[in-house]
Design an enzyme around this catalytic site. Sequence first.
Site, PDB file in Angstrom:
ATOM      1  N   HIS A 129      -9.071   3.639  -2.049  1.00 56.34           N
ATOM      2  CA  HIS A 129      -7.697   3.229  -1.820  1.00 56.34           C
ATOM      3  C   HIS A 129      -7.161   2.458  -3.024  1.00 56.34           C
ATOM      4  CE1 HIS A 129      -4.091   1.834  -0.055  1.00 56.34           C
ATOM      5  NE2 HIS A 129      -4.549   0.887   0.735  1.00 56.34           N
ATOM      6  N   CYS A 183     -14.555   0.393   6.523  1.00 55.58           N
ATOM      7  CA  CYS A 183     -13.594  -0.209   5.591  1.00 55.58           C
ATOM      8  C   CYS A 183     -13.495   0.696   4.364  1.00 55.58           C
ATOM      9  CB  CYS A 183     -14.062  -1.584   5.126  1.00 55.58           C
ATOM     10  SG  CYS A 183     -14.381  -2.760   6.451  1.00 55.58           S
ATOM     11  N   CYS A 239       0.826  -1.214   0.000  1.00 58.59           N
ATOM     12  CA  CYS A 239       0.000   0.000   0.000  1.00 58.59           C
ATOM     13  C   CYS A 239       0.855   1.257   0.000  1.00 58.59           C
ATOM     14  CB  CYS A 239      -0.944   0.007   1.201  1.00 58.59           C
ATOM     15  SG  CYS A 239      -2.050  -1.402   1.185  1.00 58.59           S
TER      16      CYS A 239
END
Lengths: 378, 146
Positions: A328, A202, A81
């Site tokens: 994301h 989330c 990430c």
Amino acid sequence: MRDVAIVGAGMIKFGRYPDKDVVSLAADAAIGALKDAGISINEVEMVASGNLYQSNAMIGQRIMKEIGATGVPVVNVANACATGSTAFREAYMAVASGMYDVALAIGSEQMGKMGLLGAGGGNRDYSTEGVMGTGLMPGVFGQAGVEHMRKYGTKMEHFAKISVKNHKHGVHNPYAQYQQETPLEDVMNARMIAWPNTLYMCCPTGDGAAAAVLMSAEKAKQHTTKPIWVAASALTSDPWQERNPTMFDVNTLTRNAAKLAYDQAGIGPEELSQVELHDCFATAELIHYENLGLCGDGEAGDFIDRGDPQIGGRIPVNASGGLLSKGHPLGATGVANILEIVWHLRGQAGGRQVENSKVGLAHVIGLGSACTIHIIKK
Amino acid sequence: MTQETASEEKKRNPIVPFLRIPEDPKEEPYLWGSKCKACGAVFLGERIACGKCGDTDPLEEVHLSDEGEIYVFSVVHQTVPGLEAPYVAAIIDLPEGVSVRGNVYGLDPENPSPEWFGKKVRMYTEKVRTDREGNDVIAAKFRVLN
Ligand SMILES: [Zn+2]
């Protein structure tokens, strides 16, 4: 090492672009950054491209074929990430070292609807998921939050309040995938994904791209009267820890990176105007309040209860809406976090502007492991 | 041995390399690890070198306990297709100083509670599926001790 300025910022709205390929998304962001810097691709001396899912596909060079194949060095970066922020750091080091005067950092990802459950693969017959615990991200970060519950008596509501705050901030971010408030009741009652993280705790996954133009101080002065400076760039990996890798440790490497970054910048957390941190899950944001020194150990629950991390609070965290609102897209995330700070320092953050922001911290963590922290100042 | 009987011979394969299933059915399956002779760090399964201190002398094999305690947990509700959910997914500390991921049974997944911290659990093994060659896939699971 030389001073390095961020002179150009470009980003596309995170979301789903099933009709486009990742190279064209990245090209959009890169051209945006070049225009913002007031230069053409011909002035770029080095390119660092971050992309995770297609890390063997030479995405960086393919972007250059779209926007101007000048033959300069291009490196492709993959670091979980923290892929985008590691690419940014490569560009930063290229300029800081004195080797180049102008570098372009690009982060991009196309995830579609694959989501965080889509990863994995391998031999399904011998998959341990659901028979010997979990390796899925919602559960892994659930456990990280539950560890804080065990140590300090933190409640599910504390984590839920973070989702409420970030979605409230995200309403004012035109780059965010979701610009929608989520009241506490909705967050608490949403579908449970992995306790204590419900659906709204989330981050969504999707597609995105973000790019930054970095320059040496001398070069930057030719293009802007108000450069934004990289005051610190830190990258860490996991030191040994008793339960790791059985239980991923998202704390130690963040604490180590924070210490390095504060030392480099010569400031402490109390001097920060704002923070963009890696809220892949609401549970993650809470523990990073402490890991980054925004409050003392065991105080994160009170920190969110008091409203300290909201815009207008003591130290606004994730004014962008965080990954919970923005989405994301793995390779793009790390560059986007840095750009958010840049826009606030320039006073260009619109409805989510943190007033009089002077210095900000951008944090990204990838499991397995990589943590970057950049401190950005006026 | 004819070819037919050989192909019918099913094996009991552990789902992870650090679960050992003895040939003798009277012997219980167990978890095993490696211990660094220099610093004492314990790892699951086999190691080339010590990940804590970097020592490269061969590590010592250790037979891990079948009892441990819950350090932390999550309850996974949304999972990969084909799996039963929700399940209690815990990090279980073993007395040898190493931890293992495990599904824990004997707890109500709909009511996660701080009372679960530190609960003693015992390992058992179970066939969880058949692999494409027809072998049994054996997993280590955990049950709460009362
Ligand atoms: Zn050792």
